[in-house]
Motif scaffolding. Structure first.
Motif, PDB file in Angstrom:
ATOM      1  N   ARG A   1      43.157  39.975  55.689  1.00  0.00           N
ATOM      2  CA  ARG A   1      42.893  38.742  54.968  1.00  0.00           C
ATOM      3  C   ARG A   1      41.533  38.143  55.358  1.00  0.00           C
ATOM      4  O   ARG A   1      41.342  36.941  55.308  1.00  0.00           O
ATOM      5  N   GLY A   2      40.625  39.030  55.750  1.00  0.00           N
ATOM      6  CA  GLY A   2      39.279  38.561  56.067  1.00  0.00           C
ATOM      7  C   GLY A   2      39.094  38.231  57.529  1.00  0.00           C
ATOM      8  O   GLY A   2      40.060  38.102  58.290  1.00  0.00           O
ATOM      9  N   GLY A   3      37.829  38.122  57.937  1.00  0.00           N
ATOM     10  CA  GLY A   3      37.511  37.857  59.333  1.00  0.00           C
ATOM     11  C   GLY A   3      37.024  39.115  60.013  1.00  0.00           C
ATOM     12  O   GLY A   3      37.573  40.192  59.796  1.00  0.00           O
ATOM     13  N   ILE A   4      35.962  38.956  60.814  1.00  0.00           N
ATOM     14  CA  ILE A   4      35.381  40.111  61.484  1.00  0.00           C
ATOM     15  C   ILE A   4      36.159  40.369  62.775  1.00  0.00           C
ATOM     16  O   ILE A   4      36.226  39.496  63.649  1.00  0.00           O
ATOM     17  N   VAL A   5      36.759  41.562  62.867  1.00  0.00           N
ATOM     18  CA  VAL A   5      37.624  41.844  64.011  1.00  0.00           C
ATOM     19  C   VAL A   5      36.804  41.939  65.300  1.00  0.00           C
ATOM     20  O   VAL A   5      35.796  42.628  65.356  1.00  0.00           O
ATOM     21  N   VAL A   6      37.239  41.214  66.340  1.00  0.00           N
ATOM     22  CA  VAL A   6      36.537  41.260  67.626  1.00  0.00           C
ATOM     23  C   VAL A   6      37.518  41.475  68.767  1.00  0.00           C
ATOM     24  O   VAL A   6      38.714  41.191  68.637  1.00  0.00           O
ATOM     25  N   ASN A   7      37.000  41.970  69.886  1.00  0.00           N
ATOM     26  CA  ASN A   7      37.833  42.118  71.082  1.00  0.00           C
ATOM     27  C   ASN A   7      37.689  40.887  71.966  1.00  0.00           C
ATOM     28  O   ASN A   7      37.069  39.899  71.573  1.00  0.00           O
ATOM     29  N   GLU A   8      38.230  40.963  73.172  1.00  0.00           N
ATOM     30  CA  GLU A   8      38.226  39.790  74.054  1.00  0.00           C
ATOM     31  C   GLU A   8      36.828  39.351  74.466  1.00  0.00           C
ATOM     32  O   GLU A   8      36.648  38.270  74.991  1.00  0.00           O
ATOM     33  N   ARG A   9      35.837  40.260  74.270  1.00  0.00           N
ATOM     34  CA  ARG A   9      34.462  39.864  74.586  1.00  0.00           C
ATOM     35  C   ARG A   9      33.692  39.523  73.324  1.00  0.00           C
ATOM     36  O   ARG A   9      32.475  39.437  73.328  1.00  0.00           O
ATOM     37  N   LEU A  10      34.438  39.378  72.235  1.00  0.00           N
ATOM     38  CA  LEU A  10      33.870  39.019  70.933  1.00  0.00           C
ATOM     39  C   LEU A  10      32.977  40.104  70.342  1.00  0.00           C
ATOM     40  O   LEU A  10      32.127  39.835  69.499  1.00  0.00           O
ATOM     41  N   GLN A  11      33.171  41.369  70.834  1.00  0.00           N
ATOM     42  CA  GLN A  11      32.422  42.475  70.245  1.00  0.00           C
ATOM     43  C   GLN A  11      33.146  42.958  68.996  1.00  0.00           C
ATOM     44  O   GLN A  11      34.374  43.073  68.994  1.00  0.00           O
ATOM     45  N   THR A  12      32.361  43.261  67.976  1.00  0.00           N
ATOM     46  CA  THR A  12      32.954  43.823  66.757  1.00  0.00           C
ATOM     47  C   THR A  12      33.149  45.315  66.982  1.00  0.00           C
ATOM     48  O   THR A  12      32.939  45.816  68.094  1.00  0.00           O
ATOM     49  N   SER A  13      33.485  46.027  65.923  1.00  0.00           N
ATOM     50  CA  SER A  13      33.673  47.472  66.077  1.00  0.00           C
ATOM     51  C   SER A  13      32.357  48.173  66.442  1.00  0.00           C
ATOM     52  O   SER A  13      32.353  49.327  66.808  1.00  0.00           O
ATOM     53  N   ASP A  14      31.234  47.471  66.326  1.00  0.00           N
ATOM     54  CA  ASP A  14      29.953  47.966  66.847  1.00  0.00           C
ATOM     55  C   ASP A  14      29.639  47.154  68.098  1.00  0.00           C
ATOM     56  O   ASP A  14      29.416  45.945  68.011  1.00  0.00           O
ATOM     57  N   PRO A  15      29.633  47.788  69.292  1.00  0.00           N
ATOM     58  CA  PRO A  15      29.532  47.014  70.530  1.00  0.00           C
ATOM     59  C   PRO A  15      28.232  46.236  70.681  1.00  0.00           C
ATOM     60  O   PRO A  15      28.144  45.341  71.523  1.00  0.00           O
ATOM     61  N   ALA A  16      27.211  46.514  69.849  1.00  0.00           N
ATOM     62  CA  ALA A  16      25.981  45.727  69.948  1.00  0.00           C
ATOM     63  C   ALA A  16      26.059  44.483  69.064  1.00  0.00           C
ATOM     64  O   ALA A  16      25.145  43.673  69.054  1.00  0.00           O
ATOM     65  N   ILE A  17      27.138  44.372  68.302  1.00  0.00           N
ATOM     66  CA  ILE A  17      27.260  43.235  67.378  1.00  0.00           C
ATOM     67  C   ILE A  17      28.453  42.373  67.778  1.00  0.00           C
ATOM     68  O   ILE A  17      29.560  42.869  67.990  1.00  0.00           O
ATOM     69  N   PHE A  18      28.203  41.052  67.890  1.00  0.00           N
ATOM     70  CA  PHE A  18      29.259  40.101  68.235  1.00  0.00           C
ATOM     71  C   PHE A  18      29.543  39.216  67.031  1.00  0.00           C
ATOM     72  O   PHE A  18      28.674  39.000  66.191  1.00  0.00           O
ATOM     73  N   ALA A  19      30.743  38.693  66.988  1.00  0.00           N
ATOM     74  CA  ALA A  19      31.036  37.676  65.970  1.00  0.00           C
ATOM     75  C   ALA A  19      31.717  36.500  66.673  1.00  0.00           C
ATOM     76  O   ALA A  19      32.622  36.690  67.496  1.00  0.00           O
ATOM     77  N   ILE A  20      31.246  35.302  66.379  1.00  0.00           N
ATOM     78  CA  ILE A  20      31.806  34.105  67.027  1.00  0.00           C
ATOM     79  C   ILE A  20      32.016  32.991  66.000  1.00  0.00           C
ATOM     80  O   ILE A  20      31.398  32.988  64.941  1.00  0.00           O
ATOM     81  N   GLY A  21      32.899  32.088  66.318  1.00  0.00           N
ATOM     82  CA  GLY A  21      33.165  30.950  65.435  1.00  0.00           C
ATOM     83  C   GLY A  21      34.163  31.303  64.352  1.00  0.00           C
ATOM     84  O   GLY A  21      35.003  32.201  64.510  1.00  0.00           O
ATOM     85  N   GLU A  22      34.047  30.636  63.244  1.00  0.00           N
ATOM     86  CA  GLU A  22      35.063  30.752  62.202  1.00  0.00           C
ATOM     87  C   GLU A  22      35.006  32.054  61.417  1.00  0.00           C
ATOM     88  O   GLU A  22      35.854  32.302  60.587  1.00  0.00           O
ATOM     89  N   CYS A  23      33.983  32.884  61.659  1.00  0.00           N
ATOM     90  CA  CYS A  23      33.954  34.162  60.945  1.00  0.00           C
ATOM     91  C   CYS A  23      34.691  35.250  61.733  1.00  0.00           C
ATOM     92  O   CYS A  23      34.958  36.323  61.226  1.00  0.00           O
ATOM     93  N   ALA A  24      35.033  34.940  62.999  1.00  0.00           N
ATOM     94  CA  ALA A  24      35.607  35.975  63.875  1.00  0.00           C
ATOM     95  C   ALA A  24      37.131  35.975  63.819  1.00  0.00           C
ATOM     96  O   ALA A  24      37.763  34.923  63.770  1.00  0.00           O
ATOM     97  N   LEU A  25      37.694  37.194  63.808  1.00  0.00           N
ATOM     98  CA  LEU A  25      39.146  37.338  63.858  1.00  0.00           C
ATOM     99  C   LEU A  25      39.503  37.802  65.269  1.00  0.00           C
ATOM    100  O   LEU A  25      39.385  38.977  65.590  1.00  0.00           O
ATOM    101  N   ALA A  26      39.895  36.860  66.109  1.00  0.00           N
ATOM    102  CA  ALA A  26      40.205  37.176  67.503  1.00  0.00           C
ATOM    103  C   ALA A  26      41.700  37.000  67.708  1.00  0.00           C
ATOM    104  O   ALA A  26      42.267  36.023  67.209  1.00  0.00           O
TER     105      ALA A  26
END
Ligand code: SRM
Ligand SMILES: Cc1cc2nc3c(=O)[nH]c(=O)nc-3n(C[C@H](O)[C@H](O)[C@H](O)COP(=O)(O)OP(=O)(O)OC[C@H]3O[C@@H](n4cnc5c(N)ncnc54)[C@H](O)[C@@H]3O)c2cc1C
Ligand code: SF4
Ligand code: FES
Lengths: 117, 835
Positions: free
Chosen positions: B258-283
């Motif tokens: 249902r949307g949102g960029i998937v991140v891990n506990e360190r806010l890394q997306t599926s590409d470890p050089a890219i982070f997503a934070i705030g309301e766009c992140a799916l944590a």
């Protein structure tokens, strides 16, 4: 009394000095207008303003408590209704609203109070 | 070589990331480039609605463009990133700027979710997310009359309030679910909230599915699935948020169903050089639609980049609704229930209060809850949940407040652990604030400046204030409540000084103890002290002009500048002859006549120059002043008691007359009211009075510090089954203690609430005489009682004083032509004043 010279003013006899309580005010009827007169006795000063409080249009300023505020000791009157305060010198509202009241030249001669409208 | 960081999105969280990085990266190992889609740098979206109450875009701005330049950050505004090349590690903007990155931080936030309803594109349909949205709404609202909001959640209600503020004649809230705020509060809470909002003028429609938005160019009506239509010319859609994951999606990063960029506990997306934070992140499978968790995410990434180690934990989603005029808060787990928890509910629908707390089965911990109508305890309760504070034995005290003279439930702010998070927006702990206060930052403004606590959503401000006060107290700093700029003393100090020096006039006190010329605050305060000390005529010795208006004219000023006249009618008992006398006076002077809530009669509309004549006639008929104008004893109400009533156990009327006559004219920091009931049925409502007496088989029960009015509070039992003499003795002591120690304009109830030790201490002073002042209090009261004179009688018989009762000093017989009346039900009323 800014910019008007003594001579050009028309003075109206308002009342006797004793009619106005010390460190307080009273209202006089002058030329059909209600004028509030204040005897700031502890400072030896006299002031006159309109009697109408611009907040809720009440004829009440003469019944307010007078006093001073700030480092400059600006003389002021507080309306008895909702305690809006006004500078006796400039007529500016001191309690943060956008009101302005009229102030009038005043003088004391031979035990009587004179106001110029 | 410096590492390159590109930040996409310059919203609240994107900015916070920059701020935190600048603070941590002291040796300048990063080069930062920021792309923002909006025309202005990051602003405070949380307080967006204050735009309608006069805040400007500049007021909402978080940091000016210059701030970025000063900190070496390159900022591209009005230039969204449209493409990410993960292999080359570059982004490309709409204007064609290409920027290289080592780390990419996506902080693209979210957009309003707009359901696919036919007609949403019409003029007059808005979303509520940016300053531009608000400017468009504001322009449109000038010609709109009826507005609606789709969505009855947190943001929808805020938007509805905005429509009210914009001056629309009608505002409707359309909610798809069967209740308001379904994600934060339960069924019962929703119902109560709904009733409250309806009383504010909102029209609420539940279970409503919008099918069509009608109108030519502009919206004219909404049509619902159930066939109903609603005419509106303005609509705000606030049906939820949709994370801005579009560029991430195109770049092949993992996104949620249902949307949102998937991140891990360190806010890394599926590409470890890219982070997503705030309301766009799916944590943790969740979009955190609040600013505090977003800030926490920014902090985690900054830690990662600067070699720290921190992870993002599931974050508390407690919220307090702001602005709408009704307190609503939900914290911890608001919904958990049996068998997983015990639920305690307090509901008072007449007052519009609903409180629910969920307690662990062992009764030790608070799990969450809901507060509606009164969210004063929100911060404290939230801290209880977060810090797993052990609950008191009766957890209901947490929401009901301490009752029956017990100490305040839970414990003060100082008992919180040092790491308790007070300001969650800025992540400031209790320990940090206490340190700042100790370092001298002991005002709210100073705290805001030095550590930013309280600058975010502002929800923690009451707690920060408490912390400041409590910390100062704990340091032994005496927080003094001085009278005003003219007297650097508390009322209690001034009372003692005036007594010792024996001053009888305001001017003497000002000359010796004050400075300047006084004002409308200290004049009546000192006048009241003089009256409480000496009980001399308040208009004598030049003290008339320091009295508040009502005291100066011994009558209450009314809406058109006339006055009311209230003769004393002790205990509410009156002879037919006296009733006739009142009637005659009222008729003669054309006064509006009404039975008051205090068991006596009020005559309204008297011209100031008529007052002495009116009183002369009333005094002739055996009346005296009722002091309705003074901060003095008002009435001692009575019920008929054992003289007539079949249940009465004592003669309540006789006792109430005795009490009223003893304390009549007694001036105090605030007005005093009393009542005597003839039995426990309490028809005189004694338990709502400053001191109230209830008859028992054996004597009297004495209750003190009750209050009706603004903040009703029941009186507390001070002594039981005492005889008449003891009862009077205790009242003497109680009143003198209050008169000497209360701050100006503080009723007994408020005074007791602030009295250290509460009712138990009061009992110790009054009954056990721990201060050893009992006898002195009684003697002082005796002196005041002896000095009593009816002040109207004195004025009537004193020509000089009488002369002051005119409207025009130079035309004493002329009445104020401005005092206008209108007819009403065979009587008159004051003309409406201009608002
Ligand atoms: C006349 C009366 C209403 C009526 O028509 O019945 C009334 C009228 C006023 N009340 Fe009252 N109160 C009247 C009974 C009450 C009661 C009921 C009672 O006493 O049993 C209460 C609640 C009980 C209590 O005080 O605890 C009451 C709570 C207030 C309050 C709120 C006090 C508080 O602690 O929250 C104010 C405001 C204040 O005093 O600062 C107030 C203030 C006023 C003032 C004085 C407002 C003003 O400054 O102009 C009103 C003017 C009275 C006048 O012009 O004569 N009046 N007022 C009642 C007069 C009773 C009497 O015979 O003296
Ligand atoms: C009316 C309102 C009231 C609120 N009240 C509260 C509240 O009381 N408490 C609370 O905690 N939260 C509240 N919120 C939510 C809070 O504002 C958000 O949680 C917070 O703003 C999220 O920050 P963010 O930086 O993730 O997103 P945003 O602040 O939305 O910032 C994202 C930015 O990125 C930009 N952007 C998007 N895509 C791109 C791109 N491709 N390139 C460049 N830029 C891009 C957007 O234009 C936007 O400027 C409220 C929100 C609104 C709208
Ligand atoms: S309740 Fe309010 S309006 Fe009514 S008498 Fe009391 S102060 Fe006046
Ligand atoms: S009428 Fe003067 S302050 Fe309201």
């Amino acid at each position: 009394m800014n910019y008007t010279s003594e001579e050009t003013l028309v003075w109206h006899k308002a009342c006797a000095v004793d009619d106005i309580p010390a460190d307080g005010g009273a209202c006089a009827l002058i030329e059909g207008e209600q004028i509030a007169i204040y005897n700031f006795e502890r400072r030896g000063e006299w002031y006159a303003t309109q009697n109408l409080c611009p907040h809720r249009q009440q004829m009440a300023l003469s019944r307010g408590m007078i006093g001073s505020t700030g480092a400059s000791q600006e003389p002021k009157v507080a309306c008895p209704f909702h305690k809006k305060t006004f500078s006796l010198k400039t007529g500016a509202c001191l309690s943060g609203d956008d009101y302005q009241i009229k102030t009038y030249p005043i003088k004391i001669e031979e035990g009587f109070v004179f106001v110029s409208l | 070589m410096k590492k390159k960081i590109v930040v996409v999105g310059n919203g609240m969280v994107g900015y916070k990331f920059c701020e935190k990085l600048v603070a941590k990266d002291t040796n300048g190992s990063f080069e930062v480039v920021v792309f923002g889609e909006e025309i202005r740098p990051a602003y405070d979206r949380v307080h967006l609605s204050s735009f309608f109450s006069g805040k400007t875009a500049a007021d909402l701005s978080i940091a000016p463009v210059q701030w970025y330049a000063d900190n070496g950050i390159v900022l591209h505004l009005s230039d969204p990133v449209v493409d990410i090349d993960r292999t080359a590690q570059t982004v490309r903007s709409h204007h064609g700027v290409v920027a290289q990155y080592d780390y990419l931080v996506l902080a693209t936030g979210s957009a309003a979710f707009v359901p696919p309803i036919p007609g949403v594109e019409k003029d007059g349909v808005f979303v509520y997310r940016t300053i531009e949205d608000l400017e468009l709404m504001q322009a449109h609202a000038q010609k709109a009359k009826k507005g609606a909001v789709i969505g009855g959640g947190l943001l929808g209600l805020e938007a509805a309030k905005a429509l009210l503020d914009l001056g629309l004649q009608e505002t409707h809230v359309i909610e798809f679910a069967p209740r308001l705020m379904p994600r934060q509060i339960d069924e019962a809470g929703s119902q109560l909230l709904q009733a409250k909002l309806e009383s504010l003028g909102l029209k609420i429609h539940l279970n409503k599915n919008t099918q069509q938005i009608e109108g030519e160019e502009a919206i004219s009506a909404m049509k619902f699935a159930d066939g109903m239509t609603l005419d509106v010319d303005m609509l705000v859609i606030s049906a939820g948020i949709k994370p801005r994951d579009e560029i991430a999606r195109v770049a092949g990063l993992e996104v949620g169903v249902r949307g949102g960029i998937v991140v891990n506990e360190r806010l890394q997306t599926s590409d470890p050089a890219i982070f997503a934070i705030g309301e766009c992140a799916l944590a943790h499978q969740m979009i955190y639609g609040l600013v505090a968790p977003g800030y926490e995410m920014a902090d985690v990434v900054v830690h990662f980049l600067t070699d720290g180690d921190k992870t993002f934990k599931p974050y508390d989603m407690s919220t307090k609704l702001k602005l709408i005029g009704v307190d609503v808060a939900s914290f911890g787990d608001p919904f958990v229930q049996e068998p997983h928890a015990k639920t305690i509910v307090y509901e008072n629908s007449s007052k519009g209060i609903y409180k629910r707390i969920n307690v662990s089965n062992d009764g030790k911990y608070l799990l969450g809850g809901i507060l509606i109508g009164d969210a004063e305890q929100y911060n404290m309760l939230l801290q209880n949940v977060k810090n797993k504070t052990l609950l008191p034995p009766d957890p209901e005290d947490l929401v009901l407040g301490a009752r029956g003279g017990k100490e305040e439930a839970g414990s003060g702010v100082l008992s919180l652990p040092d790491d308790a998070l007070i300001c969650s927006c800025e992540a400031i702990t209790k320990g940090a604030i206490v340190e700042e206060v100790k370092a001298g930052n002991n005002t709210l403004d100073a705290i805001k400046k030095c550590c930013k606590a309280g600058t975010g959503c502002g929800g923690c401000v009451p707690m920060v204030k408490d912390l400041i006060n409590e910390t100062m107290k704990a340091q032994g700093v005496y927080v003094r409540n001085v009278i005003c700029e003219h007297f650097d003393y508390t009322r209690q100090e001034l009372f003692d000084l005036i007594k010792i020096k024996g001053y009888k006039t305001y001017n003497e006190a000002l000359a010796d103890l004050g400075k300047g010329d006084g004002c409308e605050v200290c004049k009546p305060a000192v006048a009241s002290i003089l009256a409480s000390l000496w009980n001399e005529l308040i208009l004598a010795k030049g003290n008339d002009t320091v009295q508040d208006s009502n005291d100066r004219f011994l009558a209450n000023i009314q809406k058109n500048g006339t006055y009311s006249v209230v003769p004393r009618i002790p205990g509410g008992e009156i002879t037919p002859d006296k009733l006739i006398a009142i009637g005659q006076v009222a008729k003669k002077y054309s006064l509006y006549t009404k039975i008051t809530g205090g068991q006596r009669i009020d005559l309204f509309g008297a011209h100031v120059s008529d007052l002495p004549n009116i009183w002369e006639e009333l005094i002739e008929a055996g009346f005296e002043s009722g002091h309705a104008y003074g901060k003095a004893l008002r009435t001692v109400k009575s019920c008929v008691g054992s003289t007539w009533c079949r249940f009465g156990v004592q003669d309540a009327v006789s006792f109430s007359i005795q009490v009223e006559e003893r304390y009549r004219g007694l001036r105090a920091p605030h007005k005093l009211k009393s009542a005597v009931s003839g039995c426990t049925r309490e028809c005189a409502e004694a338990q709502s009075k400053d001191f109230g007496i209830i008859a028992t088989e054996k004597g009297w029960n004495l209750y003190v510090c009750g209050n009706g009015g603004v903040k009703p509070q029941h009186a507390l039992l001070l002594a039981s089954d005492v005889d008449t003499e003891t009862c009077i003795k205790y009242i003497d002591r109680f009143l003198m203690f209050y008169i000497k120690t209360a701050e100006p304009l503080t009723r007994t109830a408020t005074w007791l609430n602030k009295l250290e030790g509460g009712i138990n201490y009061l009992k110790a002073v009054v009954i056990d005489d721990v201060l050893g002042l009992g006898e002195q209090f009684e003697q002082e009261m005796d002196l005041l009682v002896e000095a009593y004179k009816c002040e109207w009688k004195e004025v009537v018989n004193n020509p000089a004083l009488r002369k002051r009762f005119t409207h025009f000093v130079n035309a004493p017989t002329v009445k104020d032509p401005y005092a206008k009346f209108e007819p009403m039900r065979d009587q008159i009323k004051a003309a409406e004043w201009t608002k």
